[in-house]
Design an enzyme around this catalytic site. Structure first.
Site, mmCIF file in Angstrom:
data_model
loop_
_atom_site.group_PDB
_atom_site.id
_atom_site.type_symbol
_atom_site.label_atom_id
_atom_site.label_comp_id
_atom_site.label_asym_id
_atom_site.label_seq_id
_atom_site.Cartn_x
_atom_site.Cartn_y
_atom_site.Cartn_z
ATOM 1 N N ASP A 73 6.375 18.981 13.600
ATOM 2 C CA ASP A 73 6.477 20.166 12.752
ATOM 3 C C ASP A 73 5.183 20.970 12.801
ATOM 4 O OD1 ASP A 73 7.071 22.056 10.882
ATOM 5 O OD2 ASP A 73 7.297 20.674 9.198
ATOM 6 N N ASP A 282 7.223 28.187 13.498
ATOM 7 C CA ASP A 282 7.471 26.898 12.854
ATOM 8 C C ASP A 282 8.513 26.105 13.632
ATOM 9 O OD1 ASP A 282 7.914 24.777 11.158
ATOM 10 O OD2 ASP A 282 8.269 25.979 9.374
#
Length: 425
Positions: A73, A282
Site C-alpha cells: 500500500d 495509492d
C-alpha cells in the site's frame, strides 16, 4: 554505499482492495529465479505477482520464520500484521513463537519521535508498550503495539524492521481481508517499509488481466522500457489538517475525455488552505476518486460522449463501493464492450490515459434481467467523505510506475506489463 538488492519474489493479487549489511541477492522460496548480476544495468529487487485487485507479497517473518502475506500500500506508512497467540482461520503472526520479536516501549525514540506523521498519535499501553491505532477511508481499523522483528526474503534477513503487531482490528470486508496477514506500508513516512529498507526508488507494473506483473525495489533502467515522463511530488512543509505530508502527492492539472478538455479552472485541482484537494497515487485503493465538482464534470462529459452507445442503469439507489454512481447495463450475450472515449488524467509533466475495459468494471454478481452491471471506474470522493483526489491501482494497469524518492518524482510510461514481467523472470 549500500548495494541494490537482487530478488525475484512471488506475489499475488487478491480481490478487495534499514540499516543492515549489504546484500547481493535475495531469493524467495516461492517461484523464485536468480537473475545474473551482469544481465541488468543495475541489480534491482524484483517481485513477481499475479493481478486481480490488491497487490499482495508473500514472505516470512520471525525466528523461526512464519509464512505471512501483506498487501502493498503506497498510501500507508506503518506496516502491520495481525498478531495472535491462539490459532485462528485468519492468517496471523504469533510473536510468542519468535525469539527475534521485540515490542517497542513508550520511552523509545521510535515511539516518541517517529510516529509524528500518524493521523492518530501513538499512546502508551498500561504495560508501557507503544500503542498505535490506524484507521482507513473504508472504515476499517487496526490497533496494537509497535515492535521490531526480522523480515526474511528467501535466505536473506532484514533484522530490526519496525511494524505494528495488531491484536484488535475491524474490517468492512472480512471475507477478503481474511486472506492476508497484514499490510506493507510503502509511503514516504520514516517508518514505511521502503524507508526502512533504504532504497532510493521502487517501481511496479500491473497487468490488465490475471497474469503476472512486477514490483522492483531499486533502479530499473531497461533498454526495452520507453523513456519515462516524470511528474514532481508536491510537498507542503506546514502541517495542514487535510494534507497527508507523507503520501505520494502529485499535481493534477486537467482531465480530457477524448480530445475534449473539461472546462475546469486549474485552481480546482490545487489543495486549499486546509490541505484538502491533494492528488494521491495509492496502490491500496482499487479505483480513482475525484472531488465532487470535478467528478460531476467528468461524469457529464462521459455520459454525453457515450449517449446511444451504452445504456445507463436507471437505479438511483445503486452506488457501487459507496462512491461510484454512474453504472450501465450491458447485455450478458455481449462478448466485448463497445469502443469508449479515452479519459486522460493530465499531471504536471506527465499524462495517464485510461481506455477500453479499464473505464468500466463489471460488478460481481449483479444481474438485471439479461444484463450485467458495469460501473464507471471513476468515483466521487465526496460520497466517501474523502477530501482528496485518489489515483487507484485499476488505472495504473499497463503503466510502468516509478517512485523516485531521491529526486521526489514519479515516472510513468505505457507498457505491456505482462510482457515486462516476462522479460524480468
Amino acid at each position: 554505499m549500500k548495494l541494490p538488492l537482487l530478488l525475484l519474489l512471488a506475489l499475488s493479487l487478491i480481490h478487495s482492495q534499514l540499516c543492515f549489511s549489504p546484500i547481493e541477492r535475495l531469493v524467495l522460496p516461492l517461484k523464485t529465479q536468480l537473475i545474473p548480476s551482469g544481465s541488468l544495468p543495475r541489480s534491482p529487487n524484483k517481485l513477481h505477482f499475479h493481478h486481480n485487485v490488491t497487490l499482495t507479497v508473500f514472505l516470512t517473518v520471525g525466528s523461526p520464520p512464519q509464512n505471512i502475506s501483506m498487501v502493498i500500500d503506497t498510501g500507508s506508512e506503518l506496516s502491520w500484521l495481525h498478531c495472535s497467540k491462539t490459532p485462528s482461520q485468519q492468517p496471523q503472526f504469533d510473536p510468542t513463537r519468535s525469539t527475534s520479536y521485540s515490542p517497542v516501549p513508550c520511552s523509545s525514540p521510535t515511539c516518541t519521535n517517529r510516529t509524528r506523521d500518524f493521523p492518530i498519535p501513538a499512546s502508551c499501553y498500561s504495560n508501557n508498550l507503544c500503542h498505535v491505532t490506524l484507521s482507513y477511508a473504508d472504515a476499517s481499523s487496526a490497533e496494537g503495539n509497535l515492535a521490531t522483528e526480522t523480515f526474511l526474503f528467501g535466505e536473506s534477513e532484514v533484522p530490526g524492521t519496525i511494524f505494528g503487531c495488531m491484536d484488535v482490528s475491524f474490517t468492512s470486508n472480512p471475507k477478503e481481508d481474511s486472506k492476508t496477514t497484514g499490510l506493507m506500508g510503502m509511503n514516504r513516512g520514516s517508518l514505511s517499509f521502503i524507508s526502512q529498507v533504504g532504497f532510493p526508488k521502487f517501481s511496479y507494473c500491473i497487468s490488465d488481466s490475471v497474469v503476472s506483473g512486477v514490483l522492483l525495489l531499486g533502479d530499473g533502467n531497461f533498454s526495452w522500457l520507453s523513456p519515462l515522463n516524470y511528474t514532481p511530488l508536491i510537498q507542503i512543509s506546514t502541517p495542514l489538517p487535510y494534507f497527508d505530508r507523507v503520501a505520494y502527492t502529485v499535481q493534477l492539472e486537467g482531465i480530457k475525455v477524448s480530445d475534449q478538455l473539461l472546462p475546469l479552472p486549474k485552481s480546482v485541482f490545487v489543495p486549499d488552505h486546509t490541505g484538502a484537494g491533494q492528488t494521491m497515487v495509492d496502490s491500496g485503493c482499487q479505483f480513482t476518486f475525484l472531488l465532487g465538482p470535478v467528478y460531476t464534470a467528468l461524469k457529464n462529459e462521459f455520459l454525453k460522449q457515450t449517449n446511444g452507445i451504452l445504456t445507463v442503469l436507471d437505479d438511483p439507489n445503486f452506488v457501487f463501493q459507496g462512491g461510484m454512481d454512474l453504472c450501465y447495463r450491458v447485455p450478458l450475450v455481449r462478448l466485448a464492450l463497445p469502443t469508449l472515449p479515452t479519459v486522460t488524467l493530465m499531471f504536471r509533466g506527465a499524462e495517464m490515459s485510461v481506455s477500453g475495459d479499464r473505464l468500466l468494471y463489471r460488478v460481481p454478481g449483479e444481474i438485471r434481467g439479461g444484463d450485467s452491471v458495469h460501473c464507471f471506474t471513476f468515483g466521487n470522493s465526496d460520497l466517501l467523505g474523502v477530501e482528496a483526489y485518489v489515483i487507484g491501482n485499476h488505472h495504473q494497469q499497463n503503466v510502468w510506475m516509478e517512485f523516485d524518492l531521491e529526486n521526489s518524482r514519479i515516472g510513468l510510461a505505457n507498457v505491456r506489463c505482462d510482457l515486462a514481467a516476462e522479460r524480468l523472470v
